[in-house]
Write a protein that holds these residues in place. Structure first.
Motif, PDB file in Angstrom:
ATOM      1  N   PHE A  15      -4.741  -3.679 -70.966  1.00  0.00           N
ATOM      2  CA  PHE A  15      -3.810  -4.741 -70.586  1.00  0.00           C
ATOM      3  C   PHE A  15      -4.654  -5.898 -70.054  1.00  0.00           C
ATOM      4  O   PHE A  15      -5.354  -5.723 -69.052  1.00  0.00           O
ATOM      5  N   ASN A  18      -8.057  -5.109 -69.081  1.00  0.00           N
ATOM      6  CA  ASN A  18      -8.214  -3.955 -68.200  1.00  0.00           C
ATOM      7  C   ASN A  18      -7.976  -2.677 -69.023  1.00  0.00           C
ATOM      8  O   ASN A  18      -6.847  -2.386 -69.416  1.00  0.00           O
ATOM      9  N   PRO A  39      -3.771  11.117 -62.062  1.00  0.00           N
ATOM     10  CA  PRO A  39      -3.334  10.369 -60.883  1.00  0.00           C
ATOM     11  C   PRO A  39      -2.454   9.180 -61.244  1.00  0.00           C
ATOM     12  O   PRO A  39      -2.440   8.747 -62.398  1.00  0.00           O
ATOM     13  N   SER A  40      -1.776   8.664 -60.242  1.00  0.00           N
ATOM     14  CA  SER A  40      -0.948   7.475 -60.436  1.00  0.00           C
ATOM     15  C   SER A  40      -1.817   6.324 -60.952  1.00  0.00           C
ATOM     16  O   SER A  40      -2.909   6.101 -60.445  1.00  0.00           O
ATOM     17  N   GLY A  41      -1.341   5.658 -61.974  1.00  0.00           N
ATOM     18  CA  GLY A  41      -2.086   4.531 -62.543  1.00  0.00           C
ATOM     19  C   GLY A  41      -3.116   4.943 -63.580  1.00  0.00           C
ATOM     20  O   GLY A  41      -3.841   4.103 -64.107  1.00  0.00           O
ATOM     21  N   GLY A  43      -2.563   6.158 -66.590  1.00  0.00           N
ATOM     22  CA  GLY A  43      -2.211   5.795 -67.964  1.00  0.00           C
ATOM     23  C   GLY A  43      -1.236   6.735 -68.658  1.00  0.00           C
ATOM     24  O   GLY A  43      -1.073   6.652 -69.878  1.00  0.00           O
ATOM     25  N   LYS A  44      -0.547   7.592 -67.908  1.00  0.00           N
ATOM     26  CA  LYS A  44       0.387   8.543 -68.528  1.00  0.00           C
ATOM     27  C   LYS A  44       1.550   7.819 -69.215  1.00  0.00           C
ATOM     28  O   LYS A  44       1.863   8.095 -70.375  1.00  0.00           O
ATOM     29  N   THR A  45       2.177   6.900 -68.472  1.00  0.00           N
ATOM     30  CA  THR A  45       3.304   6.159 -69.055  1.00  0.00           C
ATOM     31  C   THR A  45       2.825   5.337 -70.241  1.00  0.00           C
ATOM     32  O   THR A  45       3.484   5.281 -71.289  1.00  0.00           O
ATOM     33  N   THR A  46       1.658   4.720 -70.086  1.00  0.00           N
ATOM     34  CA  THR A  46       1.085   3.922 -71.179  1.00  0.00           C
ATOM     35  C   THR A  46       0.938   4.773 -72.441  1.00  0.00           C
ATOM     36  O   THR A  46       1.341   4.367 -73.539  1.00  0.00           O
ATOM     37  N   GLU A 165       7.850  11.850 -66.239  1.00  0.00           N
ATOM     38  CA  GLU A 165       8.237  12.272 -64.889  1.00  0.00           C
ATOM     39  C   GLU A 165       9.749  12.472 -64.766  1.00  0.00           C
ATOM     40  O   GLU A 165      10.412  11.833 -63.946  1.00  0.00           O
ATOM     41  N   HIS A 198       3.673  14.885 -62.054  1.00  0.00           N
ATOM     42  CA  HIS A 198       2.777  15.169 -60.937  1.00  0.00           C
ATOM     43  C   HIS A 198       3.063  16.548 -60.367  1.00  0.00           C
ATOM     44  O   HIS A 198       2.384  16.979 -59.444  1.00  0.00           O
TER      45      HIS A 198
HETATM   46  N1  LIG Z   1       2.725  -3.986 -68.914  1.00  0.00           N
HETATM   47  C1  LIG Z   1       1.583  -3.902 -68.202  1.00  0.00           C
HETATM   48  N2  LIG Z   1       0.831  -4.981 -67.972  1.00  0.00           N
HETATM   49  C2  LIG Z   1      -0.326  -4.905 -67.279  1.00  0.00           C
HETATM   50  N3  LIG Z   1      -0.816  -3.753 -66.769  1.00  0.00           N
HETATM   51  C3  LIG Z   1      -0.110  -2.637 -66.971  1.00  0.00           C
HETATM   52  C4  LIG Z   1       1.136  -2.641 -67.700  1.00  0.00           C
HETATM   53  N4  LIG Z   1       1.600  -1.367 -67.733  1.00  0.00           N
HETATM   54  C5  LIG Z   1       0.726  -0.615 -67.054  1.00  0.00           C
HETATM   55  N5  LIG Z   1      -0.311  -1.362 -66.605  1.00  0.00           N
HETATM   56  C6  LIG Z   1      -1.467  -0.857 -65.856  1.00  0.00           C
HETATM   57  O1  LIG Z   1      -2.028   0.214 -66.588  1.00  0.00           O
HETATM   58  C7  LIG Z   1      -2.450   1.269 -65.718  1.00  0.00           C
HETATM   59  C8  LIG Z   1      -1.785   2.568 -66.118  1.00  0.00           C
HETATM   60  O2  LIG Z   1      -0.411   2.479 -65.815  1.00  0.00           O
HETATM   61  P1  LIG Z   1       0.606   3.646 -66.158  1.00  0.00           P
HETATM   62  O3  LIG Z   1       1.947   3.163 -65.783  1.00  0.00           O
HETATM   63  O4  LIG Z   1       0.394   4.076 -67.557  1.00  0.00           O
HETATM   64  O5  LIG Z   1       0.098   4.806 -65.160  1.00  0.00           O
HETATM   65  P2  LIG Z   1       0.739   6.230 -64.848  1.00  0.00           P
HETATM   66  O6  LIG Z   1      -0.317   7.259 -65.051  1.00  0.00           O
HETATM   67  O7  LIG Z   1       2.002   6.379 -65.616  1.00  0.00           O
HETATM   68  O8  LIG Z   1       1.045   6.126 -63.287  1.00  0.00           O
HETATM   69  P3  LIG Z   1       2.238   6.785 -62.422  1.00  0.00           P
HETATM   70  O9  LIG Z   1       1.848   8.216 -62.189  1.00  0.00           O
HETATM   71  O10 LIG Z   1       2.203   5.989 -61.149  1.00  0.00           O
HETATM   72  O11 LIG Z   1       3.505   6.605 -63.176  1.00  0.00           O
HETATM   73  C9  LIG Z   1      -2.141   0.783 -64.305  1.00  0.00           C
HETATM   74  O12 LIG Z   1      -3.305   0.226 -63.750  1.00  0.00           O
HETATM   75  C10 LIG Z   1      -1.081  -0.280 -64.525  1.00  0.00           C
HETATM   76  O13 LIG Z   1      -1.150  -1.252 -63.507  1.00  0.00           O
END
Ligand SMILES: Nc1ncnc2c1ncn2[C@@H]1O[C@H](COP(=O)(O)OP(=O)(O)OP(=O)(O)O)[C@@H](O)[C@H]1O
Ligand SMILES: [Mg+2]
Length: 245
Positions: A15, A18, A39-41, A43-46, A165, A198
């Motif tokens: 993104f 990043n 961990p949170s952040g 990239g699971k949702t991504t 989740e 989690h």
């Molecule tokens: N649309 C976006 N634009 C910019 N950065 C993003 C976007 N979506 C996610 N990110 C960044 O990508 C990284 C991964 O985010 P993601 O939501 O995939 O994490 P996660 O593992 O699902 O976390 P959680 O357990 O908190 O849900 C984070 O640093 C987040 O800030």
């Protein structure tokens, strides 16, 4: 209908420069139930959104049953016909009853009304909520709403279920019920299921676990799976923090 085969090859996603996923490769066999931890952040949702065709990767390939998901310009049909999503915050429409929420994907797919009614009844029965068909989400508990969301995800008869989740706001008993429901869905329909969570209790129900750390996806060794269930009672039971991944 057998579940999907998922093949991810050298997937990278960033993104604004990043990098969240870096050169990731893994595959999931048809009918596997797999946990996605990290961990949170991390990239699971991504990753789930990329697999579901909600976003396109910066680089790499995602093949689902031979469909090049990474290259789909309009993933609408793929999302409707192959994938079922379950989100943390269920995304039920507040003005629609449980039954109407379950029917939504079938309305989009132009399924005739009689068949929709019948299927919605069957699906609510499958998640043990046939008595709540006419209830609005606001009158359901968190766990019941999540079960409606799972019934809705099943409405399109998906070969691949992506759950992000799905127990985020639930207590241990309601969480366990969701895991058992997903395991039953896999048994009954043979769907491939990937669940980001989690909550360590998920690991007792899955075949495998994938962990995201520092942009990489690695197989969690089998010995780390299936922690023993917490004791039902005990002197320090209430003091213990819930197990987290
Ligand atoms: N649309 C976006 N634009 C910019 N950065 C993003 C976007 N979506 C996610 N990110 C960044 O990508 C990284 C991964 O985010 P993601 O939501 O995939 O994490 P996660 O593992 O699902 O976390 P959680 O357990 O908190 O849900 C984070 O640093 C987040 O800030
Ligand atoms: Mg997330």
């Amino acid at each position: 209908m057998p579940g999907s085969r998922v093949e991810v090859e050298r997937l990278t996603h960033a993104f604004d420069g990043n990098v969240v996923l870096r050169d990731v490769s893994f595959s999931i066999e048809p009918g596997e139930l797999v946990a996605l931890t990290g961990p949170s952040g991390s990239g699971k949702t991504t990753l789930l959104q990329l697999l579901g065709g909600l976003d396109r990767p910066t680089a790499g390939r995602i093949m689902v049953d031979g469909i090049p998901v990474h290259a789909l310009r309009h993933a609408t049909r793929y999302r409707r016909e192959v994938v079922g999503f379950v989100f943390q915050l269920h995304h039920l429409l507040p003005a629609l009853t449980a039954q109407e929420n379950v029917q939504l994907p079938m309305v989009a797919a132009h399924v005739p009304r009689r068949e929709r009614d019948l299927r919605a009844h069957e699906l609510l029965d499958e998640v043990d909520l046939s008595g709540r068909a006419r209830s609005l989400p606001s009158s359901l508990s968190g766990g019941e709403r999540q079960r409606v969301a799972i019934a809705r995800a099943l409405a399109g008869q998906p070969r691949l279920i992506l759950a992000d989740e799905p127990t985020g706001s639930l207590d241990a008993a309601a969480t366990e019920r969701i895991w058992q429901l997903l395991a039953a869905v896999r048994e009954r329909h043979g769907s491939t299921i990937l669940v980001a969570s989690h909550d360590a209790s998920l690991l007792r129900h899955v075949d495998r676990s994938l962990a995201i750390r520092g942009g990489a996806v690695c197989e969690q060794p089998a010995s780390n799976l299936a922690p023993p269930p917490p004791p039902a009672t005990g002197p320090d039971h209430h003091d213990r923090a819930p197990a987290e991944l």
